[in-house]
Every structure is written in C-alpha cells, then in structure tokens.
Motif scaffolding. Sequence first.
Motif, PDB file in Angstrom:
ATOM      1  N   GLN A 260      50.379  29.632  70.920  1.00 47.97           N
ATOM      2  CA  GLN A 260      51.723  30.217  70.915  1.00 47.97           C
ATOM      3  C   GLN A 260      51.835  31.402  71.868  1.00 47.97           C
ATOM      4  OE1 GLN A 260      54.063  30.828  67.360  1.00 47.97           O
ATOM      5  NE2 GLN A 260      52.556  29.696  66.152  1.00 47.97           N
ATOM      6  N   GLU A 261      50.786  32.256  71.900  1.00 45.22           N
ATOM      7  CA  GLU A 261      50.874  33.445  72.747  1.00 45.22           C
ATOM      8  C   GLU A 261      50.812  33.120  74.236  1.00 45.22           C
ATOM      9  OE1 GLU A 261      46.607  33.509  70.914  1.00 45.22           O
ATOM     10  OE2 GLU A 261      48.648  32.974  70.279  1.00 45.22           O
ATOM     11  N   ALA A 263      52.599  30.530  75.469  1.00 41.78           N
ATOM     12  CA  ALA A 263      53.768  29.707  75.763  1.00 41.78           C
ATOM     13  C   ALA A 263      54.735  30.363  76.746  1.00 41.78           C
ATOM     14  CB  ALA A 263      54.497  29.354  74.464  1.00 41.78           C
ATOM     15  N   THR A 279      60.428  25.748  72.219  1.00 41.41           N
ATOM     16  CA  THR A 279      59.005  25.474  72.028  1.00 41.41           C
ATOM     17  C   THR A 279      58.761  24.837  70.663  1.00 41.41           C
ATOM     18  OG1 THR A 279      58.450  27.374  73.410  1.00 41.41           O
ATOM     19  CG2 THR A 279      56.702  26.502  72.002  1.00 41.41           C
ATOM     20  N   ILE A 281      56.165  24.015  67.673  1.00 40.66           N
ATOM     21  CA  ILE A 281      55.000  24.746  67.174  1.00 40.66           C
ATOM     22  C   ILE A 281      54.347  23.990  66.024  1.00 40.66           C
ATOM     23  CG2 ILE A 281      54.249  26.883  66.048  1.00 40.66           C
ATOM     24  CD1 ILE A 281      56.573  28.290  67.508  1.00 40.66           C
ATOM     25  N   ASP A 284      48.854  27.399  65.175  1.00 42.49           N
ATOM     26  CA  ASP A 284      48.675  28.309  66.307  1.00 42.49           C
ATOM     27  C   ASP A 284      49.022  27.661  67.635  1.00 42.49           C
ATOM     28  OD1 ASP A 284      47.739  30.355  64.682  1.00 42.49           O
ATOM     29  OD2 ASP A 284      45.658  29.666  64.811  1.00 42.49           O
ATOM     30  N   CYS A 286      51.175  24.888  70.347  1.00 36.95           N
ATOM     31  CA  CYS A 286      52.566  24.569  70.646  1.00 36.95           C
ATOM     32  C   CYS A 286      52.681  23.551  71.771  1.00 36.95           C
ATOM     33  CB  CYS A 286      53.350  25.831  70.993  1.00 36.95           C
ATOM     34  SG  CYS A 286      52.771  26.710  72.444  1.00 36.95           S
TER      35      CYS A 286
END
Length: 293
Positions: A260-261, A263, A279, A281, A284, A286
């Motif tokens: 996710q971080e 993305a 996005t 998900i 964690d 995605c």
Amino acid sequence: MAWIQLRLNATADTAETISDHLMELGAASVTFLDAQDTPVFEPAPGETRLWGDTDVVGLFDAITEMEPVIAELKTLPELAEQMTYKVEALEDKDWEREWMDSFHPMKFGNRLWICPSWREAPEPDAVNVLLDPGLAFGTGTHPTTALCLTWLDGLDLADKQVVDFGCGSGILAIAAIKLGAQEVIGLDIDPQALTASADNAQRNGIEDKLTVYLPKDQPENLQADVVVANILAGPLRELAPVISGLVKPGGQLALSGLLQEQAEELRAIYGEYFELNPTAIDGDWCRLDGIKR
C-alpha cells in the motif's frame, strides 16, 4: 533430503512481510502456525516475554549457512526490537506432498476457480484452472495474485489478446484464456517459469492459445488489449515505459506485487500513461489498474 527449519515468533501484522523476506533469503517454503498451539520457545530463567500470535516457519536446505540468514533478518524493522527464533534440523520427509495436501481449490470473483491439478474441481461447470506451480511463483494464495485473478474475472476478454508480464506458473495467463481471451503471451526472465507455464497450459488443454518468451525473444512491437504484471514495485517502477508500451491505446493494465505504501509513487508514474481506477487493496498489498490514454 535433509532440511533446516527456522521458526520466528511474529504477529499477524508482521508475519506476511517476514514470510516474504524468508523466501528472498532462500527458504524452500514458508508456513504460518498459531503460536498459542506451538509453544516451542522457552524463556530464559527470570525472563518474561510478550509473545506474538503467529510463528513463521521457513524451511531451508540443510546445506544453507543459517548465520547470514539470521543476521539479515535481525536488520528488519519488524524484528528489530526482539527477534525470537529457533533453528532445528528436521527428519527427511516428503515436504512436497505435505504442501500439496494444504493447497485447496480457491474461488476468485464470480466464476473463476483455481484448482490444484491433483484435486477435484468443486464446481465442474465453472471456469476452472488446473494448476501445478512446480518451481514457479503463483498459486493464487498470495493477495497479489488474488487481486489480479479477481480483476481478470471482471473483464470481458472475448477475442482479446493478453500479455502476462512475469508469468510465473502461468496462473494469470491460463485464467485469462479460460475467461475467453483469444491469445495470451507470457513473458518471464526465469526459464523455469516458462516451463511451468507451458506445462500448466497443456494440463488445461489450452496450450495452443499460450505462447511464452524470455523478454529478449518476445515479438517486436508487441502490443495487447490487456496487460497484467504481478511482479514487484522495483521492477514496476524501472520498467514503466516497457510495460506501458505493451498496452494498446484504449487497452487495460493491471499492476500488482506492491505494498500500500508503494502505491502512490506507482500511481504517479503510470498516471502519465493511464487513467487509473481507485487502488484495490487486500491486506498490506494492492493493485493498480486502468485504461491507456
């Protein structure tokens, strides 16, 4: 064959990341166990520990030097405060058979099933992909693969050409064909992945619709209606012009294998070429997807 087992105490929040690192460090397999049911760690005299709820168990070839593996794991933020682990030699067992016994049919979307080739399909009239991943990545159990399978299930693939970039076991390529794609091209840098994809295509009776290539051998000026790339954030970033160039104008793209971080950075890069959807998900992980301008 002899094996070494490395067991690490973790939490539900950190177990997946630790599992990924174990695979990168050479583990042949990784499993999760309920720590409450497997009290294998003995505290030192006078020591009180706050245990995590999950044990992550990595299986390594007995010739593996475990000291560098443990040293690398100790650098992880997830294990920085307290790394509790146990290394033990295991008796020789048929680990492949044990893994096969734990791989069950899974449903994605409304009509798609991924079924181990050695098990009976739960819904014979559904869209069933028979899979034996061999040495290649991709069984559908990882969220990144699941996100891509669900996306494919929601598309109208009739008469479409699809590229599976980083085809691994061929799971996405074969699913696309079973869902109606006219032709799929699988690309991978690993020759074992090409072999696994071809074998699984034959197992599903669709080998005439799947062609696999190493990137250096792929057709010139290749462009497809649909491209799916389930790899990692680093290659997705570095290969953005290459991957984007594989999609026809108006064609569709899905990217996964990113956290996710990661993305937003990838959205900015691919947003230059595509109109991206929100996005998707799963835990964690995605998926980014959209239509090429």
